[in-house]
Motif scaffolding. Structure first.
Motif, mmCIF file in Angstrom:
data_model
loop_
_atom_site.group_PDB
_atom_site.id
_atom_site.type_symbol
_atom_site.label_atom_id
_atom_site.label_comp_id
_atom_site.label_asym_id
_atom_site.label_seq_id
_atom_site.Cartn_x
_atom_site.Cartn_y
_atom_site.Cartn_z
ATOM 1 N N GLN A 150 0.820 -1.212 0.000
ATOM 2 C CA GLN A 150 0.000 0.000 0.000
ATOM 3 C C GLN A 150 0.855 1.263 0.000
ATOM 4 O OE1 GLN A 150 -3.920 -1.964 2.205
ATOM 5 N NE2 GLN A 150 -2.594 -0.612 3.376
ATOM 6 N N ILE A 151 2.030 1.215 0.620
ATOM 7 C CA ILE A 151 2.940 2.362 0.579
ATOM 8 C C ILE A 151 3.328 2.669 -0.864
ATOM 9 C CG2 ILE A 151 5.293 3.119 1.114
ATOM 10 C CD1 ILE A 151 4.976 1.686 3.823
ATOM 11 N N PHE A 152 3.692 1.645 -1.602
ATOM 12 C CA PHE A 152 4.099 1.848 -2.994
ATOM 13 C C PHE A 152 2.920 2.306 -3.848
ATOM 14 C CE2 PHE A 152 7.413 -0.660 -1.177
ATOM 15 C CZ PHE A 152 8.566 -0.256 -1.831
ATOM 16 N N GLU A 153 1.727 1.842 -3.513
ATOM 17 C CA GLU A 153 0.554 2.248 -4.284
ATOM 18 C C GLU A 153 0.171 3.698 -4.002
ATOM 19 O OE1 GLU A 153 -1.563 -2.052 -5.127
ATOM 20 O OE2 GLU A 153 -2.199 -0.907 -3.363
ATOM 21 N N TYR A 154 0.200 4.129 -2.733
ATOM 22 C CA TYR A 154 -0.147 5.536 -2.502
ATOM 23 C C TYR A 154 0.977 6.470 -2.932
ATOM 24 C CZ TYR A 154 2.112 5.723 2.276
ATOM 25 O OH TYR A 154 2.963 5.701 3.362
ATOM 26 N N THR A 155 2.185 5.933 -3.095
ATOM 27 C CA THR A 155 3.308 6.741 -3.563
ATOM 28 C C THR A 155 3.279 6.932 -5.073
ATOM 29 O OG1 THR A 155 4.698 5.990 -1.727
ATOM 30 C CG2 THR A 155 5.831 6.895 -3.650
ATOM 31 N N TYR A 170 7.525 -4.836 -6.776
ATOM 32 C CA TYR A 170 8.551 -4.891 -7.828
ATOM 33 C C TYR A 170 8.065 -4.185 -9.095
ATOM 34 C CZ TYR A 170 12.039 -6.742 -11.036
ATOM 35 O OH TYR A 170 13.052 -6.857 -11.965
ATOM 36 N N GLU A 171 6.827 -4.428 -9.460
ATOM 37 C CA GLU A 171 6.247 -3.815 -10.654
ATOM 38 C C GLU A 171 6.282 -2.291 -10.569
ATOM 39 O OE1 GLU A 171 1.820 -3.557 -12.824
ATOM 40 O OE2 GLU A 171 2.106 -4.684 -10.967
ATOM 41 N N LEU A 172 5.903 -1.749 -9.422
ATOM 42 C CA LEU A 172 5.877 -0.299 -9.259
ATOM 43 C C LEU A 172 7.286 0.290 -9.220
ATOM 44 C CD1 LEU A 172 2.913 -0.058 -6.743
ATOM 45 C CD2 LEU A 172 2.970 0.890 -9.063
ATOM 46 N N MET A 173 8.211 -0.392 -8.557
ATOM 47 C CA MET A 173 9.585 0.104 -8.540
ATOM 48 C C MET A 173 10.216 0.034 -9.928
ATOM 49 S SD MET A 173 10.542 1.462 -5.746
ATOM 50 C CE MET A 173 12.332 1.479 -5.870
ATOM 51 N N ASN A 212 1.047 -13.139 -0.344
ATOM 52 C CA ASN A 212 2.256 -12.424 0.050
ATOM 53 C C ASN A 212 3.223 -12.297 -1.120
ATOM 54 O OD1 ASN A 212 2.478 -11.706 3.105
ATOM 55 N ND2 ASN A 212 1.404 -13.666 3.032
ATOM 56 N N LEU A 213 3.349 -13.359 -1.897
ATOM 57 C CA LEU A 213 4.170 -13.292 -3.106
ATOM 58 C C LEU A 213 3.603 -12.263 -4.082
ATOM 59 C CD1 LEU A 213 6.471 -14.305 -4.896
ATOM 60 C CD2 LEU A 213 4.980 -16.200 -5.603
ATOM 61 N N ASP A 214 2.296 -12.220 -4.231
ATOM 62 C CA ASP A 214 1.664 -11.235 -5.115
ATOM 63 C C ASP A 214 1.966 -9.807 -4.657
ATOM 64 O OD1 ASP A 214 0.604 -13.303 -6.595
ATOM 65 O OD2 ASP A 214 -1.401 -13.163 -5.716
ATOM 66 N N ASN A 215 1.971 -9.579 -3.353
ATOM 67 C CA ASN A 215 2.318 -8.251 -2.835
ATOM 68 C C ASN A 215 3.745 -7.872 -3.209
ATOM 69 O OD1 ASN A 215 -0.159 -7.741 -1.557
ATOM 70 N ND2 ASN A 215 0.465 -8.820 0.287
#
Length: 318
Positions: free
Chosen positions: A98-103, A213-216, A205-208
């Motif tokens: 969620q951190i990566f998503e709101y970022t 990784y996708e967002l980075m 958890n793997l999906d998270n």
């Protein structure tokens, strides 16, 4: 006459064989038996960011103490003590995602803030007990935080992620995961009926991790990831079917398996065995690993030093 060759001959490196077994050298007091040196290398000029559960703070403190280029956004914010921005402690992979998503992406939970029913204090449900005097203050601080979070994650050449546990509290309506059912809102009798406790499993958890990784990759493709499982055990479990020790090991085993698969999929993701160093290798050495006093689920200073000394031995060129 048939016979069984109980011990077929193979050629193993010393790190492939249990320390001290048969002719293998015993465990070293100082050096954990790593395999071949990984392709990832850091030095004091490498911009490094980190986030995660309690052990993430230990990583941050040692990197700063040794003058590495640790990224510090929102340095004066009380929630930045444990990480590179005001993410607070991030116990599970859902909160971390969620951190990566709101970022970097759209992030719109139906309930963004809690208002304590007695004191009127505004609480962020998604970061560990961050409090405000008004909705306006909360909203303004969160927008500043999103920018700081983006700066930290886009500047990083190395990002260290420490995964802690698999127990989550989930919004039954929109699926967003809160940090903890704690703080003024809960203590003052706030309505928690929309949230449910559950134990997350391997695939999600793997999906998270893959979503992170996708967002980075989209926003900072040069960044390499170091992932680890926290050696700090659960203080308590919300489960009713398992004792805390069994629940803690279930969390760690699930995360360790997910991390192994995650690392195997990506050339720029590396595993660091902090968990194994603490809970197995220190035991082999006959060394105490837990703190004394009120937090005996946390690793002691000697164990932290051993882990971080080997972190630098594994990754640093300094």
């Amino acid at each position: 006459m048939p016979r069984s060759d109980v011990h077929p001959e193979f050629h193993f490196e010393s790190w492939q064989v249990w320390p001290g077994s048969y002719d293998n050298p015993p465990a070293s007091e100082a050096i954990y038996p790593f395999p071949d040196v990984p392709a990832l290398k850091i030095n004091r000029g490498t911009p490094i960011a980190s986030m995660g559960s309690c052990f993430a703070r230990e990583i941050k403190d040692v990197l700063i103490d040794k003058d590495y280029s640790y990224i510090r956004e929102e340095a004066g914010h009380p929630a930045s003590k444990h990480a590179s921005a005001a993410w607070e402690r991030t116990y599970n992979a859902f909160s971390m995602r969620q951190i990566f998503e709101y970022t970097f992406d759209e992030w719109r939970p139906r309930v963004h803030w809690w208002k304590a029913p007695v004191s009127g204090v505004i609480q962020d449900p998604y970061r560990r007990i961050i409090l405000y005097g008004s909705m306006e203050e909360a909203g303004a601080d969160f927008e500043r935080h999103r920018l700081a979070s983006r700066n930290a994650l886009k500047r990083a050449e190395i990002l260290i992620l420490t995964f802690g546990l698999t127990e989550i509290w989930e919004d039954k309506v929109d699926g967003f995961v809160i940090c903890l059912p704690a703080g003024p809102y809960v203590n003052e009798g706030g309505d928690m009926s929309r949230y449910r406790f559950r134990v997350s499993r391997y695939q999600e958890n793997l999906d998270n991790m893959e979503r992170i990784y996708e967002l980075m990759k989209a926003h900072n493709p040069r960044c390499k990831l170091i992932v680890t499982v926290s050696p700090v055990h659960l203080w308590a479990t919300f489960r009713k079917d398992l004792d805390v020790i069994s629940a803690s090991w279930n969390s760690k085993a699930t995360l360790r398996a997910a991390v192994d698969e995650f690392v195997s999929r990506h050339d720029n993701v590396f595993y660091f065995p902090a968990f194994e160093m603490a809970v197995t290798y220190r035991v082999i050495l006959g060394k105490p690993l837990f703190t004394e006093g009120r937090e005996p689920f946390h690793v002691n200073r000697e164990t932290v030093d051993f882990i971080m000394d080997n972190f630098f031995r594994m990754f640093s060129t300094e």
